[in-house]
Design a protein around this motif. Structure first.
Motif, PDB file in Angstrom:
ATOM      1  N   GLU A   1       0.143  -5.675  -5.965  1.00  0.00           N
ATOM      2  CA  GLU A   1       0.550  -7.024  -5.608  1.00  0.00           C
ATOM      3  C   GLU A   1       1.896  -7.319  -6.259  1.00  0.00           C
ATOM      4  O   GLU A   1       2.106  -7.015  -7.431  1.00  0.00           O
ATOM      5  CB  GLU A   1      -0.493  -8.039  -6.055  1.00  0.00           C
ATOM      6  CG  GLU A   1      -1.801  -7.890  -5.302  1.00  0.00           C
ATOM      7  CD  GLU A   1      -2.841  -8.923  -5.702  1.00  0.00           C
ATOM      8  OE1 GLU A   1      -2.480  -9.928  -6.347  1.00  0.00           O
ATOM      9  OE2 GLU A   1      -4.008  -8.708  -5.368  1.00  0.00           O
ATOM     10  N   ILE A   2       2.783  -7.921  -5.479  1.00  0.00           N
ATOM     11  CA  ILE A   2       4.143  -8.188  -5.935  1.00  0.00           C
ATOM     12  C   ILE A   2       4.500  -9.623  -5.573  1.00  0.00           C
ATOM     13  O   ILE A   2       4.166 -10.094  -4.477  1.00  0.00           O
ATOM     14  CB  ILE A   2       5.147  -7.240  -5.248  1.00  0.00           C
ATOM     15  CG1 ILE A   2       4.784  -5.781  -5.503  1.00  0.00           C
ATOM     16  CG2 ILE A   2       6.580  -7.554  -5.677  1.00  0.00           C
ATOM     17  CD1 ILE A   2       5.519  -4.805  -4.626  1.00  0.00           C
ATOM     18  N   GLN A   3       5.189 -10.306  -6.455  1.00  0.00           N
ATOM     19  CA  GLN A   3       5.743 -11.618  -6.140  1.00  0.00           C
ATOM     20  C   GLN A   3       7.236 -11.437  -5.875  1.00  0.00           C
ATOM     21  O   GLN A   3       7.989 -11.073  -6.767  1.00  0.00           O
ATOM     22  CB  GLN A   3       5.525 -12.614  -7.279  1.00  0.00           C
ATOM     23  CG  GLN A   3       6.072 -13.994  -6.989  1.00  0.00           C
ATOM     24  CD  GLN A   3       5.413 -14.639  -5.769  1.00  0.00           C
ATOM     25  OE1 GLN A   3       4.203 -14.775  -5.712  1.00  0.00           O
ATOM     26  NE2 GLN A   3       6.211 -15.030  -4.790  1.00  0.00           N
ATOM     27  N   ALA A   4       7.632 -11.657  -4.641  1.00  0.00           N
ATOM     28  CA  ALA A   4       9.038 -11.514  -4.260  1.00  0.00           C
ATOM     29  C   ALA A   4       9.690 -12.901  -4.200  1.00  0.00           C
ATOM     30  O   ALA A   4       9.064 -13.906  -4.532  1.00  0.00           O
ATOM     31  CB  ALA A   4       9.136 -10.820  -2.903  1.00  0.00           C
ATOM     32  N   ASP A   5      10.930 -12.935  -3.764  1.00  0.00           N
ATOM     33  CA  ASP A   5      11.622 -14.201  -3.571  1.00  0.00           C
ATOM     34  C   ASP A   5      12.205 -14.240  -2.166  1.00  0.00           C
ATOM     35  O   ASP A   5      11.961 -13.345  -1.360  1.00  0.00           O
ATOM     36  CB  ASP A   5      12.689 -14.424  -4.646  1.00  0.00           C
ATOM     37  CG  ASP A   5      13.745 -13.333  -4.674  1.00  0.00           C
ATOM     38  OD1 ASP A   5      13.963 -12.665  -3.639  1.00  0.00           O
ATOM     39  OD2 ASP A   5      14.375 -13.157  -5.720  1.00  0.00           O
ATOM     40  N   GLU A   6      12.983 -15.256  -1.890  1.00  0.00           N
ATOM     41  CA  GLU A   6      13.509 -15.439  -0.530  1.00  0.00           C
ATOM     42  C   GLU A   6      14.463 -14.335  -0.090  1.00  0.00           C
ATOM     43  O   GLU A   6      14.776 -14.213   1.087  1.00  0.00           O
ATOM     44  CB  GLU A   6      14.180 -16.815  -0.381  1.00  0.00           C
ATOM     45  CG  GLU A   6      15.345 -17.040  -1.305  1.00  0.00           C
ATOM     46  CD  GLU A   6      14.963 -17.546  -2.686  1.00  0.00           C
ATOM     47  OE1 GLU A   6      15.856 -17.587  -3.545  1.00  0.00           O
ATOM     48  OE2 GLU A   6      13.793 -17.878  -2.919  1.00  0.00           O
ATOM     49  N   ASP A   7      14.906 -13.498  -1.004  1.00  0.00           N
ATOM     50  CA  ASP A   7      15.787 -12.373  -0.659  1.00  0.00           C
ATOM     51  C   ASP A   7      15.023 -11.144  -0.159  1.00  0.00           C
ATOM     52  O   ASP A   7      15.637 -10.118   0.137  1.00  0.00           O
ATOM     53  CB  ASP A   7      16.641 -11.975  -1.870  1.00  0.00           C
ATOM     54  CG  ASP A   7      17.607 -13.069  -2.289  1.00  0.00           C
ATOM     55  OD1 ASP A   7      18.040 -13.842  -1.416  1.00  0.00           O
ATOM     56  OD2 ASP A   7      17.909 -13.145  -3.493  1.00  0.00           O
ATOM     57  N   ILE A   8      13.712 -11.244  -0.058  1.00  0.00           N
ATOM     58  CA  ILE A   8      12.899 -10.082   0.302  1.00  0.00           C
ATOM     59  C   ILE A   8      13.293  -9.489   1.650  1.00  0.00           C
ATOM     60  O   ILE A   8      13.312  -8.273   1.813  1.00  0.00           O
ATOM     61  CB  ILE A   8      11.383 -10.393   0.253  1.00  0.00           C
ATOM     62  CG1 ILE A   8      10.566  -9.110   0.456  1.00  0.00           C
ATOM     63  CG2 ILE A   8      11.009 -11.461   1.250  1.00  0.00           C
ATOM     64  CD1 ILE A   8      10.802  -8.033  -0.562  1.00  0.00           C
ATOM     65  N   TYR A   9      13.630 -10.325   2.615  1.00  0.00           N
ATOM     66  CA  TYR A   9      13.994  -9.802   3.938  1.00  0.00           C
ATOM     67  C   TYR A   9      15.263  -8.943   3.867  1.00  0.00           C
ATOM     68  O   TYR A   9      15.346  -7.892   4.487  1.00  0.00           O
ATOM     69  CB  TYR A   9      14.177 -10.945   4.942  1.00  0.00           C
ATOM     70  CG  TYR A   9      12.887 -11.654   5.240  1.00  0.00           C
ATOM     71  CD1 TYR A   9      11.938 -11.089   6.083  1.00  0.00           C
ATOM     72  CD2 TYR A   9      12.598 -12.889   4.675  1.00  0.00           C
ATOM     73  CE1 TYR A   9      10.743 -11.730   6.365  1.00  0.00           C
ATOM     74  CE2 TYR A   9      11.406 -13.538   4.943  1.00  0.00           C
ATOM     75  CZ  TYR A   9      10.484 -12.951   5.787  1.00  0.00           C
ATOM     76  OH  TYR A   9       9.296 -13.592   6.052  1.00  0.00           O
TER      77      TYR A   9
ATOM     78  N   LEU B   1       0.854  -1.180   0.000  1.00  0.00           N
ATOM     79  CA  LEU B   1       0.000   0.000   0.000  1.00  0.00           C
ATOM     80  C   LEU B   1       0.890   1.230   0.000  1.00  0.00           C
ATOM     81  O   LEU B   1       1.783   1.356   0.837  1.00  0.00           O
ATOM     82  CB  LEU B   1      -0.886   0.043   1.247  1.00  0.00           C
ATOM     83  CG  LEU B   1      -1.778  -1.152   1.524  1.00  0.00           C
ATOM     84  CD1 LEU B   1      -2.558  -0.936   2.815  1.00  0.00           C
ATOM     85  CD2 LEU B   1      -2.720  -1.426   0.367  1.00  0.00           C
ATOM     86  N   THR B   2       0.636   2.130  -0.931  1.00  0.00           N
ATOM     87  CA  THR B   2       1.313   3.419  -0.944  1.00  0.00           C
ATOM     88  C   THR B   2       0.272   4.459  -0.564  1.00  0.00           C
ATOM     89  O   THR B   2      -0.780   4.545  -1.213  1.00  0.00           O
ATOM     90  CB  THR B   2       1.906   3.721  -2.330  1.00  0.00           C
ATOM     91  OG1 THR B   2       2.817   2.678  -2.678  1.00  0.00           O
ATOM     92  CG2 THR B   2       2.642   5.056  -2.325  1.00  0.00           C
ATOM     93  N   ILE B   3       0.538   5.195   0.499  1.00  0.00           N
ATOM     94  CA  ILE B   3      -0.397   6.184   1.019  1.00  0.00           C
ATOM     95  C   ILE B   3       0.225   7.564   0.850  1.00  0.00           C
ATOM     96  O   ILE B   3       1.304   7.836   1.380  1.00  0.00           O
ATOM     97  CB  ILE B   3      -0.730   5.930   2.500  1.00  0.00           C
ATOM     98  CG1 ILE B   3      -1.380   4.554   2.665  1.00  0.00           C
ATOM     99  CG2 ILE B   3      -1.674   6.984   3.043  1.00  0.00           C
ATOM    100  CD1 ILE B   3      -0.473   3.528   3.210  1.00  0.00           C
ATOM    101  N   ASP B   4      -0.477   8.442   0.103  1.00  0.00           N
ATOM    102  CA  ASP B   4       0.078   9.777  -0.129  1.00  0.00           C
ATOM    103  C   ASP B   4      -0.330  10.739   0.986  1.00  0.00           C
ATOM    104  O   ASP B   4      -1.013  10.360   1.944  1.00  0.00           O
ATOM    105  CB  ASP B   4      -0.302  10.301  -1.515  1.00  0.00           C
ATOM    106  CG  ASP B   4      -1.778  10.645  -1.663  1.00  0.00           C
ATOM    107  OD1 ASP B   4      -2.495  10.763  -0.654  1.00  0.00           O
ATOM    108  OD2 ASP B   4      -2.210  10.807  -2.824  1.00  0.00           O
TER     109      ASP B   4
END
Length: 73
Positions: free
Chosen positions: A41-49, A29-32
């Motif tokens: 919606e985004i699909q990340a991988d195990e490097d997200i942290y 969520l981007t709140i202005d």
């Protein structure tokens, strides 16, 4: 499943993230400054942290995220 929540405040907006730690799906969520919310919606991988840490996101609460998601400010 228990989601994890992160946020980062910028000068004119903030980003809140809900992360599914099982499959690394993200609802962002981007709140202005006017409290308008943009969802993505985004699909990340195990490097997200590592990415979140590098980008200086901090742990957040599910309450803050869900209030913005539901349009309650």
């Amino acid at each position: 499943m228990v989601h994890e929540y992160f946020k980062k405040d910028f000068e004119n907006f903030k980003i809140l993230i809900q992360l599914n730690p099982v499959d690394f799906r993200i609802l962002e969520l981007t709140i202005d400054a006017n409290n308008a919310v943009v969802k993505r919606e985004i699909q990340a991988d195990e490097d997200i942290y590592e990415d979140l840490k590098e980008d200086e996101f901090i742990k957040s609460s599910p309450l803050e995220f869900n209030l913005h998601l539901k349009g309650v400010r």
